[in-house]
Design a protein around this motif. Structure first.
Motif, PDB file in Angstrom:
ATOM      1  N   ALA A 108       0.821  -1.194   0.000  1.00 46.48           N
ATOM      2  CA  ALA A 108       0.000   0.000   0.000  1.00 46.48           C
ATOM      3  C   ALA A 108       0.859   1.249   0.000  1.00 46.48           C
ATOM      4  N   ASP A 109       0.249   2.328  -0.498  1.00 46.94           N
ATOM      5  CA  ASP A 109       0.996   3.579  -0.588  1.00 46.94           C
ATOM      6  C   ASP A 109       0.921   4.302   0.752  1.00 46.94           C
ATOM      7  N   LEU A 110       1.545   3.733   1.752  1.00 47.43           N
ATOM      8  CA  LEU A 110       1.632   4.336   3.074  1.00 47.43           C
ATOM      9  C   LEU A 110       2.946   5.086   3.181  1.00 47.43           C
ATOM     10  N   PRO A 111       3.034   6.017   4.121  1.00 46.34           N
ATOM     11  CA  PRO A 111       4.294   6.748   4.253  1.00 46.34           C
ATOM     12  C   PRO A 111       5.442   5.811   4.614  1.00 46.34           C
ATOM     13  N   ILE A 112       6.622   6.191   4.169  1.00 46.78           N
ATOM     14  CA  ILE A 112       7.844   5.440   4.448  1.00 46.78           C
ATOM     15  C   ILE A 112       8.575   6.150   5.584  1.00 46.78           C
ATOM     16  N   LEU A 113       8.907   5.414   6.610  1.00 48.89           N
ATOM     17  CA  LEU A 113       9.627   5.986   7.741  1.00 48.89           C
ATOM     18  C   LEU A 113      11.111   6.033   7.433  1.00 48.89           C
ATOM     19  N   VAL A 114      11.694   7.220   7.527  1.00 50.07           N
ATOM     20  CA  VAL A 114      13.127   7.407   7.327  1.00 50.07           C
ATOM     21  C   VAL A 114      13.727   7.852   8.653  1.00 50.07           C
ATOM     22  N   VAL A 130       6.508  10.438   3.020  1.00 50.33           N
ATOM     23  CA  VAL A 130       7.693  10.200   3.835  1.00 50.33           C
ATOM     24  C   VAL A 130       7.452  10.711   5.245  1.00 50.33           C
ATOM     25  N   ARG A 131       7.822   9.903   6.215  1.00 50.31           N
ATOM     26  CA  ARG A 131       7.808  10.329   7.606  1.00 50.31           C
ATOM     27  C   ARG A 131       9.255  10.530   8.026  1.00 50.31           C
ATOM     28  N   ARG A 132       9.666  11.777   8.137  1.00 52.21           N
ATOM     29  CA  ARG A 132      11.047  12.110   8.477  1.00 52.21           C
ATOM     30  C   ARG A 132      11.210  12.113   9.993  1.00 52.21           C
ATOM     31  N   ALA A 133      11.998  11.177  10.484  1.00 51.86           N
ATOM     32  CA  ALA A 133      12.102  11.007  11.932  1.00 51.86           C
ATOM     33  C   ALA A 133      13.541  11.173  12.404  1.00 51.86           C
ATOM     34  N   SER A 134      13.712  11.951  13.423  1.00 49.25           N
ATOM     35  CA  SER A 134      14.994  12.114  14.100  1.00 49.25           C
ATOM     36  C   SER A 134      14.712  12.896  15.370  1.00 49.25           C
ATOM     37  N   ARG A 135      15.744  13.128  16.155  1.00 49.51           N
ATOM     38  CA  ARG A 135      15.522  13.923  17.359  1.00 49.51           C
ATOM     39  C   ARG A 135      15.122  15.343  17.021  1.00 49.51           C
ATOM     40  N   ARG A 136      15.481  15.801  15.788  1.00 53.82           N
ATOM     41  CA  ARG A 136      15.135  17.170  15.389  1.00 53.82           C
ATOM     42  C   ARG A 136      14.319  17.188  14.097  1.00 53.82           C
ATOM     43  N   GLY A 137      13.731  16.068  13.721  1.00 51.81           N
ATOM     44  CA  GLY A 137      13.019  15.975  12.460  1.00 51.81           C
ATOM     45  C   GLY A 137      11.554  16.348  12.579  1.00 51.81           C
ATOM     46  N   ASP A 138      10.810  16.163  11.465  1.00 44.76           N
ATOM     47  CA  ASP A 138       9.379  16.456  11.465  1.00 44.76           C
ATOM     48  C   ASP A 138       8.657  15.591  12.491  1.00 44.76           C
ATOM     49  N   LEU A 141       6.252   4.830  14.025  1.00 42.95           N
ATOM     50  CA  LEU A 141       5.940   3.585  13.324  1.00 42.95           C
ATOM     51  C   LEU A 141       4.480   3.469  12.902  1.00 42.95           C
ATOM     52  N   ASP A 142       3.609   4.240  13.505  1.00 46.63           N
ATOM     53  CA  ASP A 142       2.178   4.079  13.265  1.00 46.63           C
ATOM     54  C   ASP A 142       1.834   4.300  11.789  1.00 46.63           C
ATOM     55  N   GLY A 143       1.276   3.260  11.151  1.00 44.19           N
ATOM     56  CA  GLY A 143       0.792   3.395   9.780  1.00 44.19           C
ATOM     57  C   GLY A 143       1.859   3.356   8.716  1.00 44.19           C
ATOM     58  N   VAL A 144       3.035   2.785   8.995  1.00 45.98           N
ATOM     59  CA  VAL A 144       4.072   2.657   7.963  1.00 45.98           C
ATOM     60  C   VAL A 144       4.335   1.174   7.709  1.00 45.98           C
ATOM     61  N   GLU A 145       4.759   0.854   6.498  1.00 43.32           N
ATOM     62  CA  GLU A 145       5.097  -0.516   6.141  1.00 43.32           C
ATOM     63  C   GLU A 145       6.559  -0.690   5.733  1.00 43.32           C
ATOM     64  N   ARG A 146       7.255   0.447   5.557  1.00 46.62           N
ATOM     65  CA  ARG A 146       8.645   0.384   5.114  1.00 46.62           C
ATOM     66  C   ARG A 146       9.475   1.343   5.953  1.00 46.62           C
ATOM     67  N   VAL A 202       5.114  -3.201   9.867  1.00 45.83           N
ATOM     68  CA  VAL A 202       6.217  -2.948   8.934  1.00 45.83           C
ATOM     69  C   VAL A 202       6.549  -4.249   8.206  1.00 45.83           C
ATOM     70  N   ARG A 203       6.697  -4.150   6.882  1.00 40.71           N
ATOM     71  CA  ARG A 203       6.944  -5.331   6.061  1.00 40.71           C
ATOM     72  C   ARG A 203       8.222  -5.248   5.249  1.00 40.71           C
ATOM     73  N   ARG A 204       8.936  -4.121   5.342  1.00 38.69           N
ATOM     74  CA  ARG A 204      10.222  -4.033   4.645  1.00 38.69           C
ATOM     75  C   ARG A 204      11.161  -3.154   5.454  1.00 38.69           C
ATOM     76  N   LEU A 205      12.375  -3.670   5.657  1.00 35.60           N
ATOM     77  CA  LEU A 205      13.419  -2.951   6.385  1.00 35.60           C
ATOM     78  C   LEU A 205      14.636  -2.817   5.481  1.00 35.60           C
ATOM     79  N   VAL A 206      15.138  -1.600   5.351  1.00 33.41           N
ATOM     80  CA  VAL A 206      16.379  -1.348   4.621  1.00 33.41           C
ATOM     81  C   VAL A 206      17.365  -0.769   5.620  1.00 33.41           C
ATOM     82  N   LEU A 207      18.421  -1.543   5.892  1.00 36.10           N
ATOM     83  CA  LEU A 207      19.385  -1.182   6.937  1.00 36.10           C
ATOM     84  C   LEU A 207      20.653  -0.616   6.330  1.00 36.10           C
TER      85      LEU A 207
END
Length: 264
Positions: A2-8, A30-38, A53-58, A82-87
């Motif tokens: 599904a076209d859900l936001p991707i957590l970065v 895109v869900r931009r996550a960091s200590r100082r991110g969106d 993590l809420d509502g993301v699959e990647r 979450v169904r895909r992890l890119v490390l």
């Protein structure tokens, strides 16, 4: 998928912000996550995990600086859908015996969902955004690698491979060694920078040089790890995954210089 936001994760860092920008340009949420991110995300504050993590699959997953990836985070991610992890890992992780990143790699491989591991060589951007920048400005880099060569890779190319792994089929179960198009020793790389910028940067590359400028325990640990590194040879990963050739170190340096890098 599904076209859900991707957590970065690490979305303000060298690769994270480029992954986020590339995904956004391609029309992905895109869900931009960091200590100082969106979206606020802090590895040490579990209360921030659920909102990220809420509502993301990647997920684009980066280990926190000098700390391991918390297994509980990966378990929670999978439990939340979450169904895909890119490390993001690193090249030479096996030779150096980097248990922190080897553990992260095992964690995603055993997660029960689709995974891709990226093992990039030394970043080009270490010289203008990262930990080599002060040395470039000071005119001297000390690193106990002698004439060993690295296949320096541009962060934009790493981001392009990551974005493909996050959004396209055919990358699950792959471990990609992501490199630039050529192998250079540090003296050769610094010579490129000197030609582009007019700055002369001396290189001191013996273990004793390094011991003279670093705390003893840290120096010995890093000397041992880097001594295990082999010369980095270019791979075809960037071209094979993205359909274009990776950026050369010279082109990186020229673009960085034109963009105002190393001008104080």
């Amino acid at each position: 998928m599904a076209d859900l936001p991707i957590l970065v994760l690490g979305a303000t860092g060298s690769t994270g912000r480029r992954v986020a920008a590339r995904l956004t340009a391609a029309g992905h949420g895109v869900r931009r996550a960091s200590r100082r991110g969106d979206v606020r995300f802090d590895w040490s504050d579990r209360g921030t995990w659920a909102g990220a993590l809420d509502g993301v699959e990647r997920v684009y997953l980066m280990a926190p600086h000098e700390l391991p990836v918390d297994p509980d985070f990966v378990h929670e991610a999978v439990a939340r859908g979450v169904r895909r992890l890119v490390l993001l890992s690193t090249r030479g992780v096996v030779e150096m015996g980097d248990e922190r990143l080897l553990a992260a790699e095992r964690l995603v491989r055993e997660s029960g969902v689709g995974w891709t591991v990226l093992r990039p060589d030394w970043f080009d951007q270490n010289f203008d955004e990262g930990f080599f920048r002060p040395s470039v400005l000071a005119g001297e880099l000390v690193l106990p690698l002698g004439g060993k060569k690295q296949a320096f890779v541009d962060a934009d190319d790493i981001a392009a491979v990551a974005a493909a792994a996050l959004t396209e089929d055919g990358h699950e179960g792959e471990t990609y060694e992501v490199t630039g198009p050529e192998s250079l020793s540090f003296p050769q790389a610094l010579d490129v920078l000197a030609r582009v910028t007019g700055r002369r940067i001396a290189f001191r590359g013996t273990p004793d040089d390094y011991r003279a400028v670093m705390p003893a325990d840290l120096a010995e640990e890093q000397i041992r790890a880097w001594d295990a590194l082999r010369d980095g040879e270019p791979t075809d990963v960037v071209a094979r995954v993205t359909g274009r050739e990776p950026k050369s170190f010279h082109d990186y340096a020229a673009e960085a210089w034109e963009g105002g890098a190393w001008r104080d």
